[in-house]
Structure formats: C-alpha cells, structure tokens
Scaffold this motif. Structure first.
Motif, PDB file in Angstrom:
ATOM      1  N   ALA A 158      51.196 -14.646 -85.529  1.00  0.00           N
ATOM      2  CA  ALA A 158      50.237 -15.752 -85.627  1.00  0.00           C
ATOM      3  C   ALA A 158      50.874 -17.115 -85.388  1.00  0.00           C
ATOM      4  N   LEU A 175      51.093 -20.681 -84.166  1.00  0.00           N
ATOM      5  CA  LEU A 175      49.891 -21.512 -84.057  1.00  0.00           C
ATOM      6  C   LEU A 175      49.538 -21.811 -82.599  1.00  0.00           C
ATOM      7  N   ARG A 179      43.094 -17.026 -79.745  1.00  0.00           N
ATOM      8  CA  ARG A 179      43.593 -16.524 -81.033  1.00  0.00           C
ATOM      9  C   ARG A 179      43.275 -15.041 -81.176  1.00  0.00           C
ATOM     10  N   GLU A 180      42.098 -14.651 -80.718  1.00  0.00           N
ATOM     11  CA  GLU A 180      41.729 -13.237 -80.829  1.00  0.00           C
ATOM     12  C   GLU A 180      42.666 -12.371 -79.987  1.00  0.00           C
ATOM     13  N   ASN A 206      40.778 -13.560 -86.104  1.00  0.00           N
ATOM     14  CA  ASN A 206      41.046 -14.997 -86.145  1.00  0.00           C
ATOM     15  C   ASN A 206      41.463 -15.355 -87.573  1.00  0.00           C
ATOM     16  N   PHE A 207      41.636 -16.626 -87.837  1.00  0.00           N
ATOM     17  CA  PHE A 207      42.149 -17.025 -89.144  1.00  0.00           C
ATOM     18  C   PHE A 207      41.122 -16.845 -90.270  1.00  0.00           C
ATOM     19  N   ASP A 208      39.873 -16.522 -89.920  1.00  0.00           N
ATOM     20  CA  ASP A 208      38.914 -16.218 -90.981  1.00  0.00           C
ATOM     21  C   ASP A 208      39.167 -14.829 -91.567  1.00  0.00           C
ATOM     22  N   TYR A 249      42.288 -13.192 -90.815  1.00  0.00           N
ATOM     23  CA  TYR A 249      43.743 -13.092 -90.983  1.00  0.00           C
ATOM     24  C   TYR A 249      44.230 -14.447 -91.489  1.00  0.00           C
ATOM     25  N   LEU A 305      46.077 -17.597 -93.233  1.00  0.00           N
ATOM     26  CA  LEU A 305      47.429 -18.064 -93.514  1.00  0.00           C
ATOM     27  C   LEU A 305      47.389 -18.900 -94.790  1.00  0.00           C
ATOM     28  N   TYR A 319      44.656 -26.541 -79.265  1.00  0.00           N
ATOM     29  CA  TYR A 319      43.839 -25.357 -79.491  1.00  0.00           C
ATOM     30  C   TYR A 319      44.626 -24.372 -80.357  1.00  0.00           C
ATOM     31  N   GLY A 320      44.013 -23.942 -81.464  1.00  0.00           N
ATOM     32  CA  GLY A 320      44.683 -22.936 -82.283  1.00  0.00           C
ATOM     33  C   GLY A 320      43.807 -21.765 -82.640  1.00  0.00           C
ATOM     34  N   ILE A 375      37.476 -21.797 -83.730  1.00  0.00           N
ATOM     35  CA  ILE A 375      36.360 -21.583 -84.663  1.00  0.00           C
ATOM     36  C   ILE A 375      36.474 -22.471 -85.909  1.00  0.00           C
ATOM     37  N   GLN A 400      38.862 -23.209 -87.900  1.00  0.00           N
ATOM     38  CA  GLN A 400      39.615 -22.640 -89.021  1.00  0.00           C
ATOM     39  C   GLN A 400      40.988 -23.276 -89.198  1.00  0.00           C
ATOM     40  N   TYR A 414      53.289 -28.036 -83.594  1.00  0.00           N
ATOM     41  CA  TYR A 414      52.023 -27.761 -82.926  1.00  0.00           C
ATOM     42  C   TYR A 414      50.810 -28.209 -83.751  1.00  0.00           C
ATOM     43  N   LEU A 431      46.008 -25.681 -90.815  1.00  0.00           N
ATOM     44  CA  LEU A 431      46.997 -24.631 -91.040  1.00  0.00           C
ATOM     45  C   LEU A 431      48.333 -25.018 -90.409  1.00  0.00           C
ATOM     46  N   ARG A 458      51.896 -22.898 -89.689  1.00  0.00           N
ATOM     47  CA  ARG A 458      52.601 -21.626 -89.803  1.00  0.00           C
ATOM     48  C   ARG A 458      54.068 -21.835 -90.171  1.00  0.00           C
TER      49      ARG A 458
END
Lengths: 721, 155
Positions: A350, A352, A433-434, A659-661, A663, A665, B36-37, B40, B42, B99, B131, B133
């Motif tokens: 993951a 970023l 991301r997917e 996605n982060f919803d 998975y 972090l 872009y990460g 959606i 998040q 990032y 977020l 990482r």
C-alpha cells in the motif's frame, strides 16, 4: 587510518578512453552525457553546467564552473538516502551539503549494491554498503585536489587542508576553489590508497542534517513517477484478471474505441490496456471494456481453504534450518511445556503512490522514468522486451512515493515498455489503488507452531518452531530454495540472540495462488512477532518477568543488554502501569542493528489502543541522527498498521480488499506517542529502514497479554468480546 | 469551457463537468503537486482548498468549481499561514517519501485558517483525513502546533 581504495575506477578509465585523459573540451563525453538527468526526474537543485570536469569516480563530478554534482545510486523512498549518502561523500571531500547538487544515478554496473550484487535499494543496506565506498570516493577526490593545489603552490600536499570546497594553503592566506583545480586534478593519477578522517574530525557524520529533499516535498515540486510529464505522452490503464493466475480469453472494446481521447485498446501479457490522452479518460474507458477471462485453478479458492492447506503442512515435518542441541529430547524431559499456534495473514505494501512507469521506446533506445527500487531489474526487463542493449536503456529514477519492497518488482515497468514499443510513443502506465491492492505481491501468510520447555528451575531449555509459509524466493530466485529452505521465510526465527541450549527451527513451503514478495522487514516482520510473543508465554509459564527473562538469556551480549536496559528504563519498566494499561517489550537483532520497543496499551470495548511506544536502538555509528529517529518512528507505525488494522484476504481467487475503506491504514488519531533513544556506538553503521518494523507487533501483543492474561495468537489483533 | 481561479490566476479548461478536479489540475493544468492516492476521498493526498475550505479533489467534479477559487499546494506558500507551515515542516523534518505531504499541508492550513489556536484534538481531527504510510503523523502534529503556538524565542 589508511584504507585501501576499493572503489570502482571503471568510470574514470572509461572517461579516459573517450576523453583522451584530459577533460578540457566543453563537450560532454558520451558516457557522461548519460548522467545528465532530464528535468522530468529532477531531484533537488537546478541543472549544472558541465564545462571541464574532474570525475574521480562514478559518484562525483566537479566542474570548473564551481558545480559539484553527487550521483546517488540508491532510491529515495522516504528513508533519507538522498541526504545520508551525500553526507558520507561530503564529509571526506570537504564540502558542505549546501554546496552540492544531488541527482539520482542511472542504471550502470558502477552502481551495483555490492551487498546484494545488483543495483537495488533494499535490505536496509544503503548506508551500510556505502559506508566505506563513498567515504573513500570522497577522500580520493580530496587527495587529488590537494595534490593539484600543492603542485600549483610548489609545496608539500600534507601541509594543505580542505574546507568548504577550497584547498587551504598552510600560510593561512591563500586558498584555491575546487573549481579552479578541476582541470589540473583531472590530469593527475588517482592515488593507490587514501586516508579516511578519524571520527573525532567528523563535521557531518553524527550531526543532524536537514534532508535535502524536504524543501521540494513541502511545495509540490518533488517529482514522483506519476508526475512525469513528457510531450506526446499517453496514459494507459490495464485491466488485469481479477483471479490470480487467470488468462485472457477475449475482449470487446466496441464501447470504447472511438470515444474522444481513447487512443488504443490492446492486449498485453498482464491484461488489456486502454491507452488514452489523459488519466481520467483511460480510467473511464477501462470500466466500459467487456473482458472474458479464463479464471484458472485459483477460481473458487478462499482464505479458509488456503489456511487449511497450511494447516495440513503444519502436521508434516519441515526442512530443518537450525538445529542446536537436542530440542526434541529436551522438550520431552522438560518439567513445563508450552505450545502455541501463531498465524499471520497476507499484507499489502500500500505505497501511497500507486505503481506507475513512463517508458519511451524508440528504435535507438529507451528512456524509463520510474519510481523503482531496482534500476538493474528495470533495465533488464526493458532489454528483454525491446531487444535493446543495456547502454541504450536509460533509467531515470524519480522520487518514490513509498517503496517498502513493492518497487523491487518490474510488473509496472514491463507494461509501460510493452505498450510504448507497440504504439511507438511515450506511455505512462497508471495503476489505481484497486489495481495496487488486488495485483500486488504480498507479505506471505504464515502458520507457525511453537513448542517450548522449562526445566524444574524455570529455565528455558527447549525451543522448537515450525514455519509454514509460501516462498518469496521460489518466485524471484528459485535456485536459492533448492534445499527446500527460503531464508527470507525464517529470518527472525533463526539465529536468535538468546542463549537457549536446545532449539530447532523447521521450514515447510506451501503453495499460494497469491504472489508473495519482500515487504518491509520481510521475515523478521512476522517471525519477531512470533518468537517474542512466545517468549512472553514462556516467561509467564515460568513466573518470570519478560524483561528479566530476556536479560538472563542475553548474558554475555553487552550490546543487546544495553539496548534492552535503555528501552526498559525510558519506558519505566517495573513501575506499575496506569489502571487498565499493560506494557510489553520485544527485541530484534536484524539488518545489522538491535532494536527494543516497549509498548503501553489499554483496551476499550475490545479495541486495543496503543498509547506510547518507547524504542531504543543500537545501529552502530549514526550518520544522520534525525534520519535514524524518523526511520524508527516510521517503522513502528508501519508495523502498527499490520498489528491493529486490516489484512489481505481472498474469496473465489480474488483479493477482497480494494481501497483504503477496506484495507485501512493507521491514522493520526490512532498514533501513539513514540520516543526513540539511540545507544552511542563506534561500530560500523547498521540498517534502520526495516528493523523498527520488526518488534512492534510483539511489543503491543505482549502488552495486551500483560493487561488481559490472554496471549494474542493471530494478527491483526481481534479480541474476544 | 469551465472557468475558475487556481492559486489566484484565472484558468479555463475544456473538459466534461464531471471530470474530477484532481485530474484537471494534474493532467490539464500541469499542477502535479496535488496527488492521487485512492480516488474515493479516503487518503487525503488530493486535498486542495475550495473557497478556503479543504476538499478532496479526487471526488470534486470540476463543473462544481466554476467561478470559484482553488488553491493547491503550489499556491500554498503565497499565504502567511501556508508559508509558516512549510517552514515548520522543514523545522520538524516531517516528510519521508513526501507523497502525502501536499494533503497534510493543505489540511493543516485549512485548520489554522479557521482555528488559529486549535486544541490538540482539533489538530488530530483535521489530520485524520490524510493517510501517511511512512508514519510522519507525530511530526505533522508538532509542525502544526509550532505554527499555532510558536516556540518561545531564545534570547
């Protein structure tokens, strides 16, 4: 100290061959022209003019215009090599970090990581590998510059010294800029040996240096792979089979072809690519493709079935990796025996910045603009697809928006190169991301059985550990697992620093439809959790304090004891924890460093809250102290996500998270106070990018065990209600 | 054609109104500092200011910003708070890979614009949208407090 010169002089010799020995002309010799990094992957600073240059080795160029260029041959993915490596060279050269321009090196054998045998960034090796090489490279250049100045003055070189890119005359008055010496220095032979500064004379090493990449990372100017902008560039998104190991049967692009901005739809080895004028068009068009997949043998497989597969392997003997004393006899004779099963899930990197690569393939060469940890591999993959020779594949490394091992892979490079070759134009492959979470290489899931035995006096006398996990090396270097053992799967399970007289570690490989890969701290990221948690179970069984047990088992290891004691003291070990809180301790000796962490946790409605983590480290000589602290802070939080948050699971052969919803972090509100304490040392540097990750899961789970009396046997932590 | 202001300059783009502002900034206006990460809302790497408020550019249709003021990371330093935050970021040595930092800075700047003296809870709540990482959260938090309550000057 006089150290032999171990640096590669090929770059200099090659330059001599093409430039006639002296670099007097204004034209850049062909080998050096390759080093001029285009703006698309620019690092810090501005492009440097390149009149007559002194090029003593592959990392350094000193121009007669005053420019001093350092080429950093490791990837900057947050770990700070773009600052720490120049510090080593600048220390010996005698220049300030404010006097240099830093660029990322191209792919070239001169930059091979000699600890790994390939030009790549991984294994927490960057500073360890550069420790002698870059200091010698700097000292060698300094020696020659001093000789050039001394010759001009007609004095003995030993009477001169260097300060801030100038050679100083012993009269205290005269001084010569490196720029004024570059041409003369280029004509001098390189010395056979150089003298490195004693530690007492260091001005940069050991002093906190602000990162050279910080200014561009707070104003949006730092260029990551996704930020590469080339004229005529098109953007490609690829639909890959959702089921691991599936194949393309066919596709229908009727709904897509002819849409404004769509340039091409074509099959490639990894799936079907939509190439468009910009990213959004490519993303939208991709959703309208109709694709027929042959899902293959993984269809129908789910996480439960994979776990059952591992559980069956766990009942079979594995290959013995470590065998000390007689663990089985000692277990049978033990007066107290403890047995436990430990389970870790697959995890994703993951990063970023999602995977991406920009390739520009032409008949006479290919330029790659890519956030990669493996320039050598990227070049090799490009050569395989294009048939171009190495000299015509130029790798321009951008900043990496995270690496963590994911960017050791070449899947995204292969896609970009294949598409650019097919379409004859620059192509930027963009993963969503997917794509990233569903088509990664994952930290291997593992099942582990531990058995331990205490004698009548409560001493730990027997230890047996059977590891069942898919093999990373079976995928990336099959010859390395010919004996049935993947060393990366047992790192952190073998060679423990503890004095346990009878111990046996076995490894049993299990097949997985998910590709598995190097994930920050690799085997130690999970085996340290297992071994350190099991140690606490044995401590509890023997009525011992976890710190006291470790101290007993580490007698005769002063470095380990010093780290252990420092962490315990700073964390207030021994004083009662606040109401409802528990403390846990864990240690790792990995990547050349020793790290101990103490976590303090509480439980609220079945949710673990980590309040504070105290970390002590002995990583040998420290180059950039704040960089060490930052890496340990970051490693702890990276490991906390895997301890507390999600997992990669599969259903019907496909990753369920996207996605982060799904998975998640770790977020700011879940972040504990983190304190890092460094044990002073004069040993050579150890690695710090990874070992901070390894102990945190055990420190947290041991704290939960202390607070609840319930050991944690699977990750992420899910407490019984 | 959709017209709006970016970092104080008038810009016009000819794209469909549903295209997210993120891709207009990055692909049409060449402003690649906004990242872009996830796509959606998040991860927060794409946060920009729309009329002074933080929005996720990845889910903001460009049609909805017509006639409005957008500030991206490239324009952050032009403001007093933005410039102070950038300095604080360097003082605390916040970025690692870097990032997410555009989003962190934009979220922090919006917070301090609306709440010049935020509580720690307000700081954490604002930062919770982004977020990281690499794990820079504690340094981000310290940097925000450094601007909100500057460290007392040494004599």
């Amino acid at each position: 100290m006089t150290a032999p010169v171990r640096i590669d002089r090929r770059a200099f010799l090659r330059l001599g061959a093409s430039g006639g020995g002296l670099l007097l002309g204004l034209q850049l010799p062909a080998p050096l022209a390759r080093w001029v990094v285009p703006a698309a992957s620019a690092g810090v600073g501005t492009a440097m003019a390149t009149p007559a240059e002194f090029v003593p080795n592959a990392w350094l160029r000193i121009g007669s215009d005053g420019g001093i260029l350092f080429l950093v041959a490791r990837s900057e993915m947050g770990q700070g090599v773009m600052t720490a490596l120049p510090m080593l060279l600048a220390e010996e050269l005698g220049v300030g970090l404010d006097q240099i321009v830093v660029r990322f090196a191209p792919a070239d054998p001169a930059y091979v990581n000699i600890r790994i045998g390939r030009q790549l960034t991984g294994g927490s090796t960057s500073v360890r590998e550069a420790w002698y090489r870059l200091r010698e490279a700097g000292a060698l250049a300094r020696t020659v510059l001093i000789e050039a100045a001394a010759a001009r003055w007609g004095i003995i070189p030993a009477t001169c010294r260097v300060e801030r890119a100038q050679v100083l005359h012993p009269d205290g008055e005269q001084r010569l800029d490196f720029a004024a010496l570059a041409v003369a220095a280029a004509a001098l032979p390189l010395p056979a040996a150089v003298t490195l500064k004693p530690a007492a004379a260091w001005q940069l090493i050991g002093t906190p240096a602000p990162r050279l990449d910080s200014p561009d990372k707070v104003n949006g100017r730092a260029r990551f792979g996704l930020d590469v902008r080339l004229t005529e560039k098109a953007v490609a998104c690829v639909v890959r089979c959702p089921v691991f190991g599936g194949r393309l049967r066919g596709f229908d692009a009727d709904a897509v072809e002819g849409l404004p901005g769509v340039i091409a739809v074509l099959p490639i080895s990894s799936g079907v690519a939509v190439v468009a004028a910009d990213t959004w068009i490519a993303l939208q068009a991709r959703r309208m493709l109709r694709i027929d997949w042959e899902p293959g043998p993984a269809a129908g497989l789910g996480s439960a079935a994979l776990r059952a597969r591992s559980a069956a392997r766990l009942e079979q003997a594995g290959t013995i990796v470590e065998d000390q004393g007689d663990a089985l006899t000692a277990l049978a004779a033990a007066s107290t025996r403890v047995e436990a099963l430990y389970e870790v899930p697959y995890q994703a990197h993951a990063c970023l910045e999602p995977m991406n690569c920009t390739a520009d393939v032409r008949a006479d060469g290919c330029d790659l603009y890519v956030p990669t940890q493996d320039q050598g591999g990227a070049q090799q993959a490009t050569m395989e697809i294009t048939g171009l020779p190495a000299a015509q594949v130029r790798v321009h490394t951008t900043f990496l928006g995270g690496g963590f091992g994911r960017r050791l892979e070449q899947d995204f490079v292969r896609e970009a190169v294949a598409l650019s070759k097919a379409l004859g134009r620059p192509i930027q492959v963009v993963w969503t991301r997917e794509d990233d979470l569903r088509h990664g290489v994952y930290r291997p899931a593992g099942l582990n059985r531990l058995r331990g035995g205490l004698d009548r006096a409560g001493r730990l006398v027997a230890w047996q550990h059977r590891v069942v996990a898919p093999s990373i090396l079976a995928r990336v270097a099959p010859a390395a697992v010919a004996d049935g053992v993947d060393r990366t799967a047992v790192d952190g399970a073998v060679d423990l620093p503890y004095a346990i007289p009878n111990r046996q570690v076995q490894y049993r490989q299990v097949d997985s439809p998910l590709p598995v890969g190097f994930w920050r701290a690799v085997g130690t990221s999970q085996n340290t959790w297992i071994t350190e948690c099991f140690l606490d179970e044995l401590a509890a069984a023997g009525g011992r304090d976890p710190l006291a047990l470790r101290r007993t088992l580490l007698q005769g290891r002063p470095r380990h004891l010093a780290v252990l004691d420092l962490a315990a003291q700073k964390a207030g070990w021994g004083a009662p924890a606040a109401d409802g809180r528990g403390r846990g301790i864990a240690l790792v000796d990995a990547f050349g460093s020793i790290v101990v962490q103490v976590a303090e946790v509480s439980l609220q409605a079945g949710v673990v809250r980590v309040h504070r983590v105290v970390c002590a480290v002995d990583c040998g000589t420290v180059v950039n102290p704040d960089g060490v602290v930052a890496q340990l802070e970051g490693g702890i939080l990276f490991g906390l996500t895997a301890t507390l948050k999600g997992a990669i699971t599969i259903a019907d052969g496909q990753v369920e998270q996207g996605n982060f919803d799904t998975y998640p972090l770790l977020r700011a509100s879940e972040t504990p106070v983190v304190e890092v304490h460094i044990v002073p040392s004069t040993e050579p540097p150890g690695g710090v990018g990874e070992p901070g990750v390894s102990p945190i899961a055990a420190a947290v789970c041991n704290a939960v065990f202390a607070a609840t009396g319930q050991p944690v046997h699977s990750l992420p932590i899910r407490l019984r209600a | 054609m959709i017209a709006f202001s970016v970092n104080g300059e008038p810009r016009e783009v000819t794209v469909a109104p549903e295209v997210p502002l993120l891709w207009v900034l990055r692909d049409h206006l060449g402003l690649t500092g906004t990242k872009y990460g996830c796509g959606i809302a998040q991860c927060g790497a794409c946060i920009v200011h729309l009329d002074g408020q933080p929005v996720y550019a990845c889910v903001t249709p460009v049609g909805s910003v017509a006639g409005r003021q957008v500030v991206s990371i490239e324009g952050l330093g032009a403001g007093r708070i933005g410039a102070a935050l950038q300095q604080a970021w360097i003082a605390e040595q916040v970025p690692q890979c870097g990032y997410c930092q555009s989003g962190q800075l934009m979220a922090a700047a919006a917070l301090l614009t609306n709440h010049p003296q935020p509580t720690d809870e307000q700081v954490v709540a604002a930062l919770d949208r982004v977020l990281c990482r690499c794990g820079t959260y504690n340094r981000v938090r310290r940097a925000v407090h450094r601007v909100a309550r500057p460290p007392t000057k040494q004599a």
